[in-house]
Design a protein around this motif. Structure first.
Motif, PDB file in Angstrom:
ATOM      1  N   ASN A  30       7.291  10.001  -7.513  1.00  0.00           N
ATOM      2  CA  ASN A  30       8.337   9.239  -6.863  1.00  0.00           C
ATOM      3  C   ASN A  30       7.798   8.332  -5.731  1.00  0.00           C
ATOM      4  O   ASN A  30       7.004   9.109  -4.840  1.00  0.00           O
ATOM      5  CB  ASN A  30       9.493  10.169  -6.396  1.00  0.00           C
ATOM      6  CG  ASN A  30      10.093  11.111  -7.577  1.00  0.00           C
ATOM      7  OD1 ASN A  30      10.462  10.526  -8.683  1.00  0.00           O
ATOM      8  ND2 ASN A  30      10.130  12.212  -7.252  1.00  0.00           N
ATOM      9  N   VAL A  31       7.865   7.330  -5.685  1.00  0.00           N
ATOM     10  CA  VAL A  31       7.392   6.243  -4.675  1.00  0.00           C
ATOM     11  C   VAL A  31       8.414   5.551  -3.993  1.00  0.00           C
ATOM     12  O   VAL A  31       9.594   5.075  -4.571  1.00  0.00           O
ATOM     13  CB  VAL A  31       6.523   5.366  -5.495  1.00  0.00           C
ATOM     14  CG1 VAL A  31       5.938   4.341  -4.317  1.00  0.00           C
ATOM     15  CG2 VAL A  31       5.358   6.114  -5.980  1.00  0.00           C
ATOM     16  N   GLY A  32       8.564   5.815  -2.537  1.00  0.00           N
ATOM     17  CA  GLY A  32       9.586   5.039  -1.673  1.00  0.00           C
ATOM     18  C   GLY A  32       9.201   3.891  -1.366  1.00  0.00           C
ATOM     19  O   GLY A  32       8.039   3.565  -1.088  1.00  0.00           O
ATOM     20  N   TYR A  33      10.015   2.621  -1.392  1.00  0.00           N
ATOM     21  CA  TYR A  33       9.765   1.563  -1.089  1.00  0.00           C
ATOM     22  C   TYR A  33      10.784   1.018  -0.034  1.00  0.00           C
ATOM     23  O   TYR A  33      11.912   1.193  -0.218  1.00  0.00           O
ATOM     24  CB  TYR A  33       9.717   0.546  -2.240  1.00  0.00           C
ATOM     25  CG  TYR A  33       9.424  -0.947  -1.879  1.00  0.00           C
ATOM     26  CD1 TYR A  33       8.013  -1.478  -1.899  1.00  0.00           C
ATOM     27  CD2 TYR A  33      10.438  -1.998  -1.395  1.00  0.00           C
ATOM     28  CE1 TYR A  33       8.031  -2.764  -1.701  1.00  0.00           C
ATOM     29  CE2 TYR A  33      10.138  -3.116  -1.067  1.00  0.00           C
ATOM     30  CZ  TYR A  33       8.980  -3.506  -1.011  1.00  0.00           C
ATOM     31  OH  TYR A  33       8.579  -4.911  -0.546  1.00  0.00           O
ATOM     32  N   VAL A  34      10.117   0.564   1.067  1.00  0.00           N
ATOM     33  CA  VAL A  34      11.163   0.241   2.298  1.00  0.00           C
ATOM     34  C   VAL A  34      10.659  -1.202   2.899  1.00  0.00           C
ATOM     35  O   VAL A  34       9.626  -1.371   2.881  1.00  0.00           O
ATOM     36  CB  VAL A  34      10.966   1.280   3.519  1.00  0.00           C
ATOM     37  CG1 VAL A  34      11.771   0.702   4.718  1.00  0.00           C
ATOM     38  CG2 VAL A  34      11.602   2.604   2.998  1.00  0.00           C
ATOM     39  N   GLN A  35      11.757  -1.986   2.567  1.00  0.00           N
ATOM     40  CA  GLN A  35      11.333  -3.356   3.251  1.00  0.00           C
ATOM     41  C   GLN A  35      12.423  -3.718   4.329  1.00  0.00           C
ATOM     42  O   GLN A  35      13.487  -3.701   4.044  1.00  0.00           O
ATOM     43  CB  GLN A  35      11.362  -4.343   2.087  1.00  0.00           C
ATOM     44  CG  GLN A  35      11.041  -5.791   2.144  1.00  0.00           C
ATOM     45  CD  GLN A  35      10.920  -6.540   1.174  1.00  0.00           C
ATOM     46  OE1 GLN A  35      10.214  -6.175   0.150  1.00  0.00           O
ATOM     47  NE2 GLN A  35      11.619  -7.614   0.928  1.00  0.00           N
ATOM     48  N   VAL A 102      10.501  12.787  -0.905  1.00  0.00           N
ATOM     49  CA  VAL A 102       9.385  11.680  -1.314  1.00  0.00           C
ATOM     50  C   VAL A 102       8.084  11.755  -0.530  1.00  0.00           C
ATOM     51  O   VAL A 102       8.228  12.093   0.649  1.00  0.00           O
ATOM     52  CB  VAL A 102      10.071  10.151  -1.397  1.00  0.00           C
ATOM     53  CG1 VAL A 102       9.094   9.283  -1.614  1.00  0.00           C
ATOM     54  CG2 VAL A 102      11.181  10.166  -2.294  1.00  0.00           C
ATOM     55  N   GLN A 103       6.961  11.828  -0.976  1.00  0.00           N
ATOM     56  CA  GLN A 103       5.781  11.828   0.069  1.00  0.00           C
ATOM     57  C   GLN A 103       4.879  10.506  -0.253  1.00  0.00           C
ATOM     58  O   GLN A 103       4.205  10.484   0.952  1.00  0.00           O
ATOM     59  CB  GLN A 103       4.885  12.982  -0.556  1.00  0.00           C
ATOM     60  CG  GLN A 103       5.463  14.259  -0.723  1.00  0.00           C
ATOM     61  CD  GLN A 103       4.327  15.471  -0.960  1.00  0.00           C
ATOM     62  OE1 GLN A 103       3.664  15.272  -1.842  1.00  0.00           O
ATOM     63  NE2 GLN A 103       4.533  16.430  -0.286  1.00  0.00           N
ATOM     64  N   LEU A 104       5.303   9.678  -1.176  1.00  0.00           N
ATOM     65  CA  LEU A 104       4.331   8.521  -1.154  1.00  0.00           C
ATOM     66  C   LEU A 104       5.296   7.303  -1.054  1.00  0.00           C
ATOM     67  O   LEU A 104       6.402   6.976  -1.460  1.00  0.00           O
ATOM     68  CB  LEU A 104       3.704   8.315  -2.625  1.00  0.00           C
ATOM     69  CG  LEU A 104       2.935   9.579  -2.966  1.00  0.00           C
ATOM     70  CD1 LEU A 104       2.677   9.762  -4.541  1.00  0.00           C
ATOM     71  CD2 LEU A 104       1.518   9.609  -2.269  1.00  0.00           C
ATOM     72  N   PHE A 105       4.913   6.531  -0.067  1.00  0.00           N
ATOM     73  CA  PHE A 105       5.522   5.338   0.530  1.00  0.00           C
ATOM     74  C   PHE A 105       4.892   4.181   0.430  1.00  0.00           C
ATOM     75  O   PHE A 105       3.780   3.887   0.911  1.00  0.00           O
ATOM     76  CB  PHE A 105       6.255   5.470   1.644  1.00  0.00           C
ATOM     77  CG  PHE A 105       7.380   6.647   1.638  1.00  0.00           C
ATOM     78  CD1 PHE A 105       8.514   6.228   1.867  1.00  0.00           C
ATOM     79  CD2 PHE A 105       6.892   7.944   2.033  1.00  0.00           C
ATOM     80  CE1 PHE A 105       9.711   6.981   1.916  1.00  0.00           C
ATOM     81  CE2 PHE A 105       8.086   8.704   2.130  1.00  0.00           C
ATOM     82  CZ  PHE A 105       9.301   8.320   2.190  1.00  0.00           C
ATOM     83  N   THR A 125       3.130  13.267   4.214  1.00  0.00           N
ATOM     84  CA  THR A 125       3.472  11.920   3.813  1.00  0.00           C
ATOM     85  C   THR A 125       2.403  10.898   3.969  1.00  0.00           C
ATOM     86  O   THR A 125       1.566  10.846   4.818  1.00  0.00           O
ATOM     87  CB  THR A 125       4.562  11.493   4.726  1.00  0.00           C
ATOM     88  OG1 THR A 125       5.729  12.308   4.467  1.00  0.00           O
ATOM     89  CG2 THR A 125       5.030   9.967   4.073  1.00  0.00           C
ATOM     90  N   LEU A 126       2.323  10.130   2.882  1.00  0.00           N
ATOM     91  CA  LEU A 126       1.295   9.183   2.604  1.00  0.00           C
ATOM     92  C   LEU A 126       1.716   7.729   2.739  1.00  0.00           C
ATOM     93  O   LEU A 126       2.710   7.559   1.490  1.00  0.00           O
ATOM     94  CB  LEU A 126       0.159   9.196   1.512  1.00  0.00           C
ATOM     95  CG  LEU A 126      -1.166   8.350   1.561  1.00  0.00           C
ATOM     96  CD1 LEU A 126      -1.742   8.385   2.696  1.00  0.00           C
ATOM     97  CD2 LEU A 126      -1.753   8.471   0.201  1.00  0.00           C
ATOM     98  N   VAL A 127       1.622   6.787   3.379  1.00  0.00           N
ATOM     99  CA  VAL A 127       2.140   5.619   3.657  1.00  0.00           C
ATOM    100  C   VAL A 127       1.184   4.295   3.374  1.00  0.00           C
ATOM    101  O   VAL A 127       0.132   4.365   4.116  1.00  0.00           O
ATOM    102  CB  VAL A 127       2.813   5.259   5.030  1.00  0.00           C
ATOM    103  CG1 VAL A 127       3.553   3.813   5.025  1.00  0.00           C
ATOM    104  CG2 VAL A 127       3.990   6.333   5.272  1.00  0.00           C
TER     105      VAL A 127
END
Length: 391
Positions: A30-35, A102-105, A125-127
């Motif tokens: 699961n990858v989170g995407y924030v913009q 979610v750990q991957l962003f 968490t890894l961003v």
């Protein structure tokens, strides 16, 4: 049709060779995407606006690429995107996704917003920073769990300065716009010019607030009047005046920088090393050309996919450990395998120098020597940075 089939076969050949020998239970990635892109205010030209989905579409394409491999080995990829309408909304979206596990962003926001997000990030968490090019993030404002897939300003201006030195265009006229991004870009160029022996003979701020569409041919020749220079370097990130500088300078000289010939992470004219296939697939997905923001997000998500494929786990700590090992290399359509710098998490990558309809060259250039890798002639080398995130 033939090109598409050939591309998929090539992609599978490259990736399947790296797969674990035995497929384990299903791995959920699961990858989170924030913009968030702040309103830049009224622009004083008819510059083409950045697409609202710049970055997001690159992440979507990379997830499709990851899934192509993942379905053969029981890896299931899911992207949870959030395009915010305010800084607070972006920070809240990150916090909510993190609380949901979610750990991957991948984050495409300005540097100040990124700093606030990293204050909320846990050690698990890894961003990936796919939006902020600010040099401070690579030199002193360091975070152990932050990687950068977008090139820094220093990488872009080092590429440009190498090219200017290579062409022996050693005397330049620098014009700096009024925004924070313009100043940051120009500061990076001043450092690069000194580093590669390019002399700035005129260094002038752009102080006009008028629309140049009708007056450029009168204003710019007077503004760029000087005894001699080999090129004009423009620092105008959002495009207030820079588009009108070419062909309007006092001396008939080339224009480079944020306008004219520009150093970028990606551009539609990049076609070698299989890039034409990436461009085609992106156009099919998004209905437009791929830009630097898209490429940075694509590279970040593909970095995650490459690591997960090798280790068979989506644990953020394990992904980070693999990325910082000699086993990690990202195939990224730039003519060489890419790696991340151990001291500041910056993705090493060649920088195309382009004009709107063609590729001029790709940095780094032969002759600019480094004791370890010529890729580290672009951007801040280890002795120049106080970051030691993998020490």
């Amino acid at each position: 049709m033939f090109r598409s089939v050939s591309m998929i076969a090539t992609f599978l050949f490259i990736t399947l060779a790296q797969l674990p020998s035995v497929a384990a239970d299903t791995v959920e990635v699961n990858v989170g995407y924030v913009q968030w892109t702040p309103d830049s205010g009224p622009v004083l030209s008819n510059v083409l606006p950045e697409p609202a989905d710049a970055g997001l579409q690159g992440a979507e394409l990379a997830m499709a690429d990851n899934s192509t491999t993942g379905k053969f080995i029981g890896h299931r990829y899911e992207l949870t995107p959030y395009v915010a309408d305010s800084e607070q909304a972006a920070i809240l979206a990150f916090e909510n996704l993190q609380q949901e596990g979610v750990q991957l962003f991948v984050v495409n926001v300005p540097a100040s917003t990124l700093a606030a997000i990293m204050d909320k990030a846990t050690a698990d968490t890894l961003v990936f920073n796919a939006g902020a090019a600010d040099d401070a993030l690579r030199t002193r404002e360091c975070h152990n769990n932050l990687l950068h897939s977008i090139p820094s300003y220093a990488m872009l201006t080092d590429a440009l300065s190498q090219w200017l030195q290579l062409r022996r265009w050693n005397k330049v006229f620098l014009i700096t716009g009024p925004t924070e991004a313009d100043v940051a870009w120009a500061d990076a160029f001043r450092r690069s010019a000194k580093r590669f022996g390019v002399k700035i003979i005129e260094d002038r701020p752009w102080t006009f607030d008028a629309d140049l569409r009708r007056t450029a041919s009168k204003e710019l020749p007077l503004f760029t009047q000087a005894k001699d220079y080999d090129a004009v370097v423009v620092a105008d990130v959002r495009g207030d005046f820079g588009e009108y500088v070419p062909f309007n300078t006092w001396l008939p000289r080339p224009v480079v920088g944020t306008q004219g010939m520009s150093p970028v992470a990606w551009h539609r004219v990049v076609e070698s090393w299989g890039a034409a296939q990436l461009q085609s697939r992106f156009n099919d997905l998004a209905g437009r050309d791929m830009n630097s923001a898209d490429y940075a997000a694509w590279a970040a998500v593909r970095s995650i996919g490459t690591a997960v494929t090798q280790i068979g786990s989506a644990d953020a700590r394990s992904v980070r450990q693999l990325i910082f090992s000699e086993r990690f290399q990202l195939a990224a359509f730039k003519g060489r395998k890419l790696t991340y710098r151990l001291w500041n998490g910056q993705l090493r990558q060649p920088i195309p120098l382009v004009h709107p309809r063609g590729l001029v060259a790709t940095a780094p250039f032969e002759g600019f020597i480094h004791p370890l890798t010529e890729m580290d002639t672009l951007g801040f080398d280890e002795p120049e940075s106080t970051c030691r995130i993998n020490g």
